[in-house]
Design an enzyme around this catalytic site. Structure first.
Site, short mmCIF file in Angstrom:
data_model
loop_
_atom_site.label_atom_id
_atom_site.label_comp_id
_atom_site.label_asym_id
_atom_site.label_seq_id
_atom_site.Cartn_x
_atom_site.Cartn_y
_atom_site.Cartn_z
N HIS A 23 -28.82 77.09 60.83
CA HIS A 23 -28.92 75.77 61.47
C HIS A 23 -29.76 75.92 62.74
O HIS A 23 -29.28 75.60 63.83
CB HIS A 23 -27.54 75.22 61.84
CG HIS A 23 -26.82 74.58 60.68
ND1 HIS A 23 -25.49 74.23 60.75
CD2 HIS A 23 -27.24 74.21 59.45
CE1 HIS A 23 -25.12 73.70 59.60
NE2 HIS A 23 -26.17 73.67 58.80
N HIS A 79 -26.36 69.48 46.79
CA HIS A 79 -26.42 69.20 48.23
C HIS A 79 -27.87 69.32 48.66
O HIS A 79 -28.56 70.29 48.31
CB HIS A 79 -25.53 70.22 48.95
CG HIS A 79 -25.50 70.13 50.43
ND1 HIS A 79 -25.68 68.97 51.13
CD2 HIS A 79 -25.29 71.10 51.36
CE1 HIS A 79 -25.58 69.21 52.42
NE2 HIS A 79 -25.35 70.50 52.59
N GLU A 81 -29.16 69.69 51.71
CA GLU A 81 -29.56 70.47 52.88
C GLU A 81 -30.51 71.58 52.43
O GLU A 81 -30.39 72.13 51.33
CB GLU A 81 -28.33 71.05 53.61
CG GLU A 81 -28.69 71.47 55.02
CD GLU A 81 -27.50 71.71 55.94
OE1 GLU A 81 -26.35 71.67 55.48
OE2 GLU A 81 -27.73 71.95 57.15
N ASP A 83 -31.19 74.64 52.85
CA ASP A 83 -30.87 76.00 52.41
C ASP A 83 -30.59 76.02 50.91
O ASP A 83 -30.64 77.07 50.27
CB ASP A 83 -29.69 76.59 53.19
CG ASP A 83 -28.51 75.65 53.35
OD1 ASP A 83 -28.72 74.43 53.36
OD2 ASP A 83 -27.38 76.15 53.47
N HIS A 145 -20.05 68.99 53.31
CA HIS A 145 -19.94 68.46 54.66
C HIS A 145 -21.00 67.42 54.99
O HIS A 145 -21.10 67.01 56.14
CB HIS A 145 -20.04 69.62 55.67
CG HIS A 145 -21.40 70.30 55.65
ND1 HIS A 145 -22.11 70.51 56.82
CD2 HIS A 145 -22.20 70.79 54.66
CE1 HIS A 145 -23.26 71.10 56.56
NE2 HIS A 145 -23.33 71.29 55.25
N ASP A 164 -21.24 74.17 49.53
CA ASP A 164 -20.87 74.80 50.81
C ASP A 164 -19.36 75.08 50.92
O ASP A 164 -18.96 76.05 51.58
CB ASP A 164 -21.29 73.91 51.98
CG ASP A 164 -22.78 73.99 52.28
OD1 ASP A 164 -23.37 75.07 52.07
OD2 ASP A 164 -23.34 72.99 52.74
N TYR A 192 -16.77 80.07 59.03
CA TYR A 192 -17.53 79.01 58.36
C TYR A 192 -16.78 77.68 58.45
O TYR A 192 -17.34 76.65 58.82
CB TYR A 192 -17.75 79.41 56.89
CG TYR A 192 -18.77 78.58 56.16
CD1 TYR A 192 -20.09 79.01 56.06
CD2 TYR A 192 -18.43 77.37 55.56
CE1 TYR A 192 -21.03 78.26 55.38
CE2 TYR A 192 -19.36 76.62 54.89
CZ TYR A 192 -20.66 77.06 54.80
OH TYR A 192 -21.59 76.30 54.14
N HIS A 225 -22.84 79.79 49.21
CA HIS A 225 -23.09 80.89 50.16
C HIS A 225 -22.04 81.97 49.94
O HIS A 225 -20.84 81.67 49.83
CB HIS A 225 -22.93 80.44 51.61
CG HIS A 225 -23.93 79.43 52.07
ND1 HIS A 225 -25.27 79.72 52.25
CD2 HIS A 225 -23.78 78.13 52.42
CE1 HIS A 225 -25.88 78.63 52.67
NE2 HIS A 225 -25.03 77.65 52.78
FE1 FEO Z 1 -24.91 72.22 54.05
FE2 FEO Z 1 -25.38 75.42 53.00
O1 FEO Z 1 -25.86 73.70 53.49
#
Ligand code: FEO
Length: 395
Positions: A23, A79, A81, A83, A145, A164, A192, A225
């Site tokens: 981030h 998701h 995002e 990554d 999230h 996530d 996390y 992850h």
């Molecule tokens: Fe919310 Fe691993 O990205």
């Protein structure tokens, strides 16, 4: 190196051994991370999530070694995002017409990130696609999230792809929870949760209850992850339920910054006072200027009470204290008592300012705090020690 999770699912992600910040600079990742992407083969073939864009060429090359990309029937974006979606542009250059399954919010986020009009198929909870013998069932996971977050569930293999949720920033080539060090795994899992999911505790609780009510058998949880939960996979679901419910351990965390050690001495003396009245409680002390902010946030998450100290400077507080308070405010911790302390030379605003910020963060302020002019002398230290003893009775 890709590896098989079972006969039909292959991990095609990227272990990022070097990652130390995530981030931007917001989140420390001392053990690196991984971006987990999964290829599901049945009569039809689905790809679940991709990897972060710096690795897109490597991802495409490895995936192409696994399968002719044109054989992929469905792309699932749990998701948006970056990554997880970061390699979509490179992938969709090659297979531009393949459908991308995501939530309605996912469509908005992906369009917002990449400004491409891909073949989006928005899905809702309960929607499913048939892969042949097995199905992929979609479960919206709004605010776990991001608004677009989604899980999917592979029938017959009983695998929950949770994105996530239940993940950790933990690079480890063993990749399964029964093969890695349990202490390290949980250290990363709670860090996390504390740093990313704390504000969404109510959503976590609701979503887990909703999934448990479906009574789906879960043999494996594959997050996006870190480590895959294969042995007793519901252990992490149970942990999330605990963490979501106003979690606290028998711990007080005292965090301070200091210019000439006066506020440090206050912190240590308060700790001594608390300990004299409560031998069982774990007291953790952190200098916020010298310690990792995400580690401190994790300790706050575990605590029943938090004390924050800064000397007064220019009618304000030190920078590390201000940063920490801003982070705390955003996370909306529940069920935490709090107070402030600090030394000062002449104006002495720090304790009041910290107390106001802690209050705005939703913490229960237990007293008006304690401040000391100049460096604490023996009388001051006795008062501070007494302050710690009084505090012990309130927490
Ligand atoms: Fe919310 Fe691993 O990205």
């Amino acid at each position: 190196m890709n590896f098989k999770i079972n006969d039909s699912v292959t991990w095609v992600g990227k272990i990022d051994w070097e990652l130390r910040k995530f981030h931007g600079e917001e989140l420390s990742t001392f053990r690196g991370s991984s971006y987990n992407s999964y290829l599901v083969r049945d009569e039809k073939i689905a790809l679940i999530d991709t990897v972060w864009s710096p690795f897109d060429k490597e991802f495409i090359a490895k995936l192409s070694g696994e399968i002719d990309l044109n054989q992929i029937d469905y792309v699932i974006s749990n998701h948006a995002e970056m990554d997880h979606s970061g390699s979509l542009p490179a992938l969709m250059e090659i297979i531009p017409d393949k459908p991308i399954y995501c939530t309605q919010n996912g469509v908005k986020s992906l369009k917002g990130h990449y400004h491409k009009d891909w073949n989006f198929i928005p899905v809702k909870t309960g929607d499913k696609i048939s892969l042949g013998k097995k199905e992929l069932v979609f479960i919206e996971a709004k605010m776990l999230h991001w608004p677009d977050s989604m899980f999917c569930y592979l029938t017959k293999d009983n695998i929950l792809f949770s994105n996530d949720a239940f993940g950790q920033h933990f690079a480890n080539e063993m990749m399964f929870n029964d093969l890695v060090n349990e202490y390290e795994l949980y250290e990363e899992a709670i860090k996390y949760y504390a740093n990313i999911l704390t504000p969404f505790g109510n959503f976590v609780e609701q979503k887990i209850n909703e999934i448990l009510a479906l009574k789906l058998p879960v043999d494996m949880i594959c997050p996006s992850h870190g480590i895959i939960w294969r042995e007793n996979p519901l252990q992490i679901v149970n942990k999330y339920m605990q963490w979501a419910k106003r979690y606290q351990e028998n711990q007080v965390t005292i965090i301070y910054d200091t210019m000439w050690n006066g506020t440090r001495q206050m912190a240590e003396t308060i700790a001594d006072g608390i300990k004299s009245k409560n031998k069982e409680i774990n007291i953790e002390l952190y200098n916020s200027a010298r310690r990792d902010i995400n580690t401190i946030i994790t300790e706050i998450f575990k605590s029943k009470a938090v004390l924050i100290g800064s000397p007064t400077i220019n009618k304000g507080i030190l920078i590390s204290t201000a940063s920490l308070l801003e982070f705390i405010k955003g996370l909306s911790f529940k069920n935490k008592k709090a107070a402030a302390f600090g030394s000062y030379g002449w104006s002495g605003e720090s304790v009041k300012l910290i107390t106001e910020e802690l209050s705005k963060a939703g913490m229960e302020i237990v007293n008006e705090g304690i401040k000391v002019q100049w460096h604490p002398g023996s009388e001051d230290l006795a008062k501070i020690y007494q302050y710690g003893q009084d505090l012990a009775l309130k927490i």
